[in-house]
Design an enzyme around this catalytic site. Structure first.
Site, PDB file in Angstrom:
ATOM      1  N   ASP A  93      -6.576  -1.082   8.682  1.00 16.50           N
ATOM      2  CA  ASP A  93      -7.897  -0.650   8.239  1.00 16.50           C
ATOM      3  C   ASP A  93      -8.859  -1.783   8.619  1.00 16.50           C
ATOM      4  O   ASP A  93      -8.432  -2.907   8.857  1.00 16.50           O
ATOM      5  CB  ASP A  93      -7.863  -0.435   6.708  1.00 16.50           C
ATOM      6  CG  ASP A  93      -9.110   0.307   6.215  1.00 16.50           C
ATOM      7  OD1 ASP A  93      -9.120   0.732   5.059  1.00 16.50           O
ATOM      8  OD2 ASP A  93     -10.072   0.434   7.018  1.00 16.50           O
ATOM      9  N   CYS A 305      17.089  14.849  -4.910  1.00 13.66           N
ATOM     10  CA  CYS A 305      16.780  13.816  -3.915  1.00 13.66           C
ATOM     11  C   CYS A 305      18.082  13.183  -3.430  1.00 13.66           C
ATOM     12  O   CYS A 305      18.978  12.900  -4.229  1.00 13.66           O
ATOM     13  CB  CYS A 305      15.886  12.754  -4.555  1.00 13.66           C
ATOM     14  SG  CYS A 305      15.401  11.436  -3.401  1.00 13.66           S
ATOM     15  N   CYS A 307      18.110  10.273  -1.683  1.00 17.33           N
ATOM     16  CA  CYS A 307      17.774   8.912  -1.223  1.00 17.33           C
ATOM     17  C   CYS A 307      18.788   7.904  -1.768  1.00 17.33           C
ATOM     18  O   CYS A 307      19.576   8.214  -2.679  1.00 17.33           O
ATOM     19  CB  CYS A 307      16.353   8.534  -1.652  1.00 17.33           C
ATOM     20  SG  CYS A 307      16.202   7.861  -3.310  1.00 17.33           S
TER      21      CYS A 307
HETATM   22  O1  SQO Z   1     -14.157   5.555   4.256  1.00 12.70           O
HETATM   23  C1  SQO Z   1     -13.237   4.718   4.393  1.00 12.70           C
HETATM   24  N1  SQO Z   1     -13.284   3.809   5.402  1.00 12.70           N
HETATM   25  C2  SQO Z   1     -12.304   2.883   5.566  1.00 12.70           C
HETATM   26  N2  SQO Z   1     -11.235   2.798   4.775  1.00 12.70           N
HETATM   27  C3  SQO Z   1     -11.135   3.666   3.704  1.00 12.70           C
HETATM   28  C4  SQO Z   1     -10.043   3.552   2.814  1.00 12.70           C
HETATM   29  C5  SQO Z   1      -9.970   4.404   1.719  1.00 12.70           C
HETATM   30  N3  SQO Z   1      -9.080   4.472   0.671  1.00 12.70           N
HETATM   31  C6  SQO Z   1      -9.568   5.454  -0.116  1.00 12.70           C
HETATM   32  N4  SQO Z   1      -9.023   5.805  -1.280  1.00 12.70           N
HETATM   33  C7  SQO Z   1      -7.942   5.028  -1.860  1.00 12.70           C
HETATM   34  C8  SQO Z   1      -7.729   5.619  -3.224  1.00 12.70           C
HETATM   35  N5  SQO Z   1      -6.573   4.977  -3.817  1.00 12.70           N
HETATM   36  C9  SQO Z   1      -5.839   5.984  -4.610  1.00 12.70           C
HETATM   37  C10 SQO Z   1      -4.689   5.323  -5.339  1.00 12.70           C
HETATM   38  O2  SQO Z   1      -5.156   4.233  -6.132  1.00 12.70           O
HETATM   39  C11 SQO Z   1      -5.839   3.224  -5.380  1.00 12.70           C
HETATM   40  C12 SQO Z   1      -7.019   3.818  -4.635  1.00 12.70           C
HETATM   41  N6  SQO Z   1     -10.663   6.046   0.368  1.00 12.70           N
HETATM   42  C13 SQO Z   1     -10.958   5.398   1.520  1.00 12.70           C
HETATM   43  C14 SQO Z   1     -12.033   5.538   2.396  1.00 12.70           C
HETATM   44  C15 SQO Z   1     -12.122   4.656   3.482  1.00 12.70           C
HETATM   45 ZN    ZN Z   2      15.390   9.537  -4.639  1.00  7.32          ZN
END
Ligand code: SQO
Ligand code: ZN
Length: 373
Positions: A93, A305, A307
């Site tokens: 990312d 599962c 695994c």
């Molecule tokens: O627009 C984005 N641009 C670049 N990287 C991202 C990463 C991203 N990650 C999430 N959500 C993560 C949600 N998680 C769910 C579980 O608990 C932690 C957060 N939304 C995102 C949007 C973007």
């Molecule tokens: Zn399992």
């Protein structure tokens, strides 16, 4: 730009597509889930275990690795694959999301973002060029453009200005990208829940001809029906012959519903994060293994599962380890949760092959308990 996608077939019952993505470190079938290895490790898992469970591509974070250990050290090690001894595919990312979600004192300007290091507090600056430089040093197969992931909700005015800046940043990322090198660069479509802005963002980015596209700005607290509605009008704006990556999505229902809407790649910390507090995903819904009712329950976490965890260890044993904060307990729950999602994606691909993903969704939702009011 050595990332290519081949569309194998589309499910006749839904809009889902079976495909294959080729990278310099191998190819993988889609729809596919990517385990998150933020700091160059999928927490508590070894590369051998990731390979054994069927992981083929993992994600690491530019922001975190820039701060610790520093992209220069990873580069000197020969890049992320060598540094962490993983010879499958890697996606990084770009750091934008972490800047917006982890650090305070953010100052967004045309040039880039000023913010505080969330560990040391020192002032830092990240720009499209800097994010590209760091990702080039890390050496992942797939890099992400530097973007702004606006908070949810955001008003139309703010979102329009943000989309236009993210499109300008995407151009700067491409300018800074050495197209001859093996690393591929994906653009990230923004626009929140606004159909006109998603269209504008998709037009801007598809005119720049990236080898793949991510849908960003989702899984940021919006209700699931909002996410599904945004996907309904956004995925058709993206080219059929390129992979589509929905960022930050990893609950079983969202993986199935995202696949039905034409998404090919997913990532999320959910399965590894909840595993570290002893919560497991099972075919009958979530199971909190530290619960007292499992003290003498010698069945596997999930009786459906196969695994390594479920074939060799009981709920009672894993509960004992988790209650005692024994690391091995979290290794067992993590292995199972990742295996569960990777197996779910295998089942989704099978259902696409047999044109029955809609039926599979109904069966899975019923058994997992998603339909319960
Ligand atoms: O627009 C984005 N641009 C670049 N990287 C991202 C990463 C991203 N990650 C999430 N959500 C993560 C949600 N998680 C769910 C579980 O608990 C932690 C957060 N939304 C995102 C949007 C973007
Ligand atoms: Zn399992």
């Amino acid at each position: 730009m050595a990332i290519t996608y081949e569309l194998i077939k589309t499910c006749k019952q839904t809009g889902a597509r079976l495909g294959r993505v080729h990278t310099p470190h191998g190819s993988f079938e889609t729809p596919m889930f990517m385990p998150v290895g933020t700091l160059a490790t999928v927490k508590t898992m070894s590369p051998e275990e990731l390979e054994r469970m069927g992981a083929q591509i993992i994600l690491s974070n530019t922001y975190h690795l820039w701060l610790r250990p520093g992209e220069d050290i990873v580069e000197e090690a020969g890049g992320l694959h060598k540094f962490m001894n993983w010879d499958g595919s890697i996606l990084t990312d770009s750091g934008g999301f972490q800047v917006f979600s982890l650090s305070d004192l953010r100052q967004i300007e045309e040039e880039g973002v000023h913010f505080r290091n969330h560990i040391s507090g020192e002032k830092l600056f990240l720009s499209p060029e800097k994010a590209m430089h760091i990702q080039n040093s890390l050496g992942a197969d797939i890099m992400m453009a530097f973007d702004e992931c606006p908070p949810y909700p955001a008003d139309h005015d703010y979102m329009k200005k943000s989309v236009e800046r993210t499109s300008r940043w995407a151009e700067r990322c491409l300018e800074g990208h050495n197209r001859s090198n093996e690393q591929g660069l994906f653009g990230i479509v923004q626009g929140g829940e606004y159909e006109d802005l998603r269209r504008q963002s998709a037009q801007d980015l598809t005119s720049l001809d990236f080898p793949g596209y991510a849908i960003g700005g989702l899984s940021v607290g919006e209700p699931k029906d909002v996410m599904n509605r945004v996907l309904d009008f956004t995925t058709p704006l993206l080219p059929d012959e390129k992979p589509r990556y929905l960022m930050g999505v990893g609950s079983p229902d969202s993986l199935i519903d995202g696949s039905i809407r034409g998404i090919d790649m997913f990532d999320c910390v959910l399965p590894t994060r909840i595993a570290r507090n002893g919560t497991c995903m099972t075919s009958d819904g979530r199971l909190v293994v530290r619960n007292a009712k499992f003290a003498r329950d010698f069945r596997p976490i999930d009786e459906n599962c196969d695994c390594h965890t479920c074939r060799n260890y009981s709920r009672a044993y894993i509960r004992h380890l988790v209650k005692s904060s024994e690391t091995f307990g979290f290794r067992l729950t993590t292995y199972h949760n990742l295996y569960f999602l990777l197996k779910l994606m295998r089942q989704v691909r099978e259902a696409i092959r047999e044109d029955r993903l809609g039926d599979f969704r109904e069966e899975f939702f019923e058994q997992y308990g998603f339909n319960k009011p």
